[in-house]
Design an enzyme around this catalytic site. Structure first.
Site, short mmCIF file in Angstrom:
data_model
loop_
_atom_site.label_atom_id
_atom_site.label_comp_id
_atom_site.label_asym_id
_atom_site.label_seq_id
_atom_site.Cartn_x
_atom_site.Cartn_y
_atom_site.Cartn_z
N CYS A 124 0.89 -1.17 0.00
CA CYS A 124 0.00 0.00 0.00
C CYS A 124 0.92 1.20 0.00
O CYS A 124 1.47 1.56 1.03
CB CYS A 124 -0.92 0.00 1.22
SG CYS A 124 -1.87 1.54 1.38
N CYS A 179 -0.62 4.37 2.25
CA CYS A 179 -0.74 4.30 3.72
C CYS A 179 -0.32 2.91 4.18
O CYS A 179 0.86 2.58 4.14
CB CYS A 179 -2.13 4.73 4.20
SG CYS A 179 -3.56 3.98 3.39
N SER A 180 -1.28 2.07 4.61
CA SER A 180 -0.89 0.78 5.16
C SER A 180 -2.01 -0.24 5.00
O SER A 180 -2.16 -1.13 5.82
CB SER A 180 -0.55 0.93 6.64
OG SER A 180 -1.65 1.51 7.32
N CYS A 181 -2.82 -0.11 3.93
CA CYS A 181 -3.95 -1.02 3.74
C CYS A 181 -3.46 -2.47 3.70
O CYS A 181 -2.47 -2.78 3.03
CB CYS A 181 -4.68 -0.67 2.45
SG CYS A 181 -5.41 0.98 2.51
#
Lengths: 206, 231
Positions: free
Chosen positions: B135, B138-140
């Site tokens: 991702c 962000c941090s999906c």
């Protein structure tokens, strides 16, 4: 916005060593920040929360740890929406004012019958837009050509939801790009990049 | 983390070390401390602010503090890669399930009784194809089947390099791909979450489904490594 979060393709970073036994939280405060985030049923859709982090000054973003950014965001949004003051967050043993009224954010069910603009196999061009608000188009695909690989179905548009506007539900697709379309001559001809993009981000490439 | 609920409350009850930020700034400015101390000061600052945040939310009745304990317990003990490993191991022993998993991962997860909190897409590695999930924005990450993401997945270096140099990332992570292997990088920029179905390691023919589940690592389901033969 063109924030520090949009790092895809940047050079100069050093990969860390992977730790297969890393716990979910390294420090107790990280667990607290994470859990407070889950336990607070607040007025903010996920895209507003993402936009808050995207708005961090780049030097602060890079020097703050992951959950440190969550903490910074939580404080910022509480103050922005009148739910707490900076003084209260600095001095939690002092006097507390009542929080402003708010409606917890609830995502409405989307209309799954909304038709797609594109079909699997269609060639598309990603619009070259640089909005000042929230978006989920990474800079590295803007103005680039790809092909619709998979139609994920209908989802609200992050760009409007983040700012409390009409959610504009529409189809979102996995779009496939040749690595050379994104990275030029250095790319390996057997590498492919898939990016999930909404109808509004795309133009037909005829 | 091993602290129980009582010690968590004690942690919350410890009162503020409000001066720590100023101390850290002053000490760093005069060059009196090393990187280790700076890190410790930063952690104490985060810790003070996190406790203040929870205290303010609690006093204003914006959160139920018992929910804090429940959330932490859930993410520390109940969700994790063992859930994703069930999908992978079943796909190795049941070719029809594998087809259903790859064509409709949502239905396949439901079939195994996995509580699905997000839309899921499964992509399969083969000897000729290697998939890698990232991702960049962000941090999906598929929390509901892999637990919370590791730090390397959330930090900028992996997010920056995975899309432009996936083979270099894999090599540094210990997996050198043959030149003929096709690499597919999935940048999770929307609401769909991806799981990589790793190749079943050689030498596992006689194993039960449960034994196979134990072989499946978190990082293999992100595509950051290939599974090695257990023999």
């Amino acid at each position: 916005m063109n924030g520090m979060h949009d790092v895809g393709g940047m050079g100069g970073f050093t990969l860390p060593v992977r730790d297969p036994d890393e716990p979910p939280f390294k420090y107790e405060w990280e667990a607290l920040v994470f859990a407070a985030n889950q336990a607070f049923h607040g007025p903010w859709p996920v895209d507003r929360r993402r936009f808050a982090i995207e708005s961090m000054p780049p030097d602060l973003y890079l020097s703050t740890s992951y959950f440190g950014r969550w903490l910074w965001r939580f404080e910022k949004l509480l103050v922005e929406d009148g739910l707490a003051t900076e003084e209260e967050l600095r001095n939690p043993d002092g006097p507390m004012s009542p929080a402003a009224d708010f409606q917890p954010f609830v995502r409405d069910a989307v209309d799954h019958t909304i038709p797609p603009k594109f079909r699997v196999g269609d060639d598309v061009l990603v619009k070259n837009e640089h909005p000042t608000g929230h978006t989920r188009v990474p800079r590295y695909v803007r103005g680039r050509r790809g092909t619709i690989h998979l139609d994920h179905g209908v989802y609200d548009l992050p760009d409007t939801v983040a700012h409390g506007l009409d959610p504009k539900p529409q189809h979102c697709y996995a779009v496939i790009f040749r690595a050379s379309e994104l990275w030029g001559a250095r790319a390996n001809p057997r590498d492919w990049i898939y990016v999930d993009l909404w109808d509004d981000y795309l133009l037909a490439d005829s | 983390m091993t602290e129980d609920k009582v010690s968590r409350r004690e942690f919350l009850a410890k009162t503020s070390l409000a001066a720590s930020t100023a101390v850290a700034a002053a000490a760093t400015a005069t060059g009196q401390v090393g990187a280790q101390e700076v890190e410790e000061y930063a952690q104490s600052d985060y810790s003070v602010r996190a406790k203040a945040l929870v205290s303010v939310l609690t006093k204003k009745n914006l959160i139920d503090p018992t929910e804090i304990d429940e959330v932490i317990e859930f993410y520390e003990t109940r969700v994790g890669p063992h859930i994703g490993a069930r999908l992978v191991a079943r796909s190795w022993v049941d070719p029809e399930f594998r087809e259903r998993l790859l064509s409709d991962a949502n239905a396949a997860a439901t079939e195994l009784g996995i509580e699905r909190r997000r839309d899921l897409v499964a992509v399969a590695n083969t000897p000729q194809v290697h998939n890698l999930v990232v991702c960049t924005l962000c941090s999906c990450y598929p929390w509901f089947i892999l637990g919370l993401p590791p730090t390397w997945y959330k930090d900028a270096p992996y997010r920056a390099r995975a899309v432009i140099d996936p083979r270099g990332v894999l090599k540094e992570f210990g997996t050198e791909l043959d030149e003929g292997v096709e690499v597919r990088v999935w940048d999770s920029t929307a609401e769909v979450r991806y799981i990589v179905i790793p190749v079943r390691p050689q030498g596992t023919d006689g194993m039960t489904e449960g034994q196979l589940q134990a072989l499946v690592t978190r990082d293999s389901m992100i595509g950051a490594e290939r599974l090695k033969s257990p023999v």
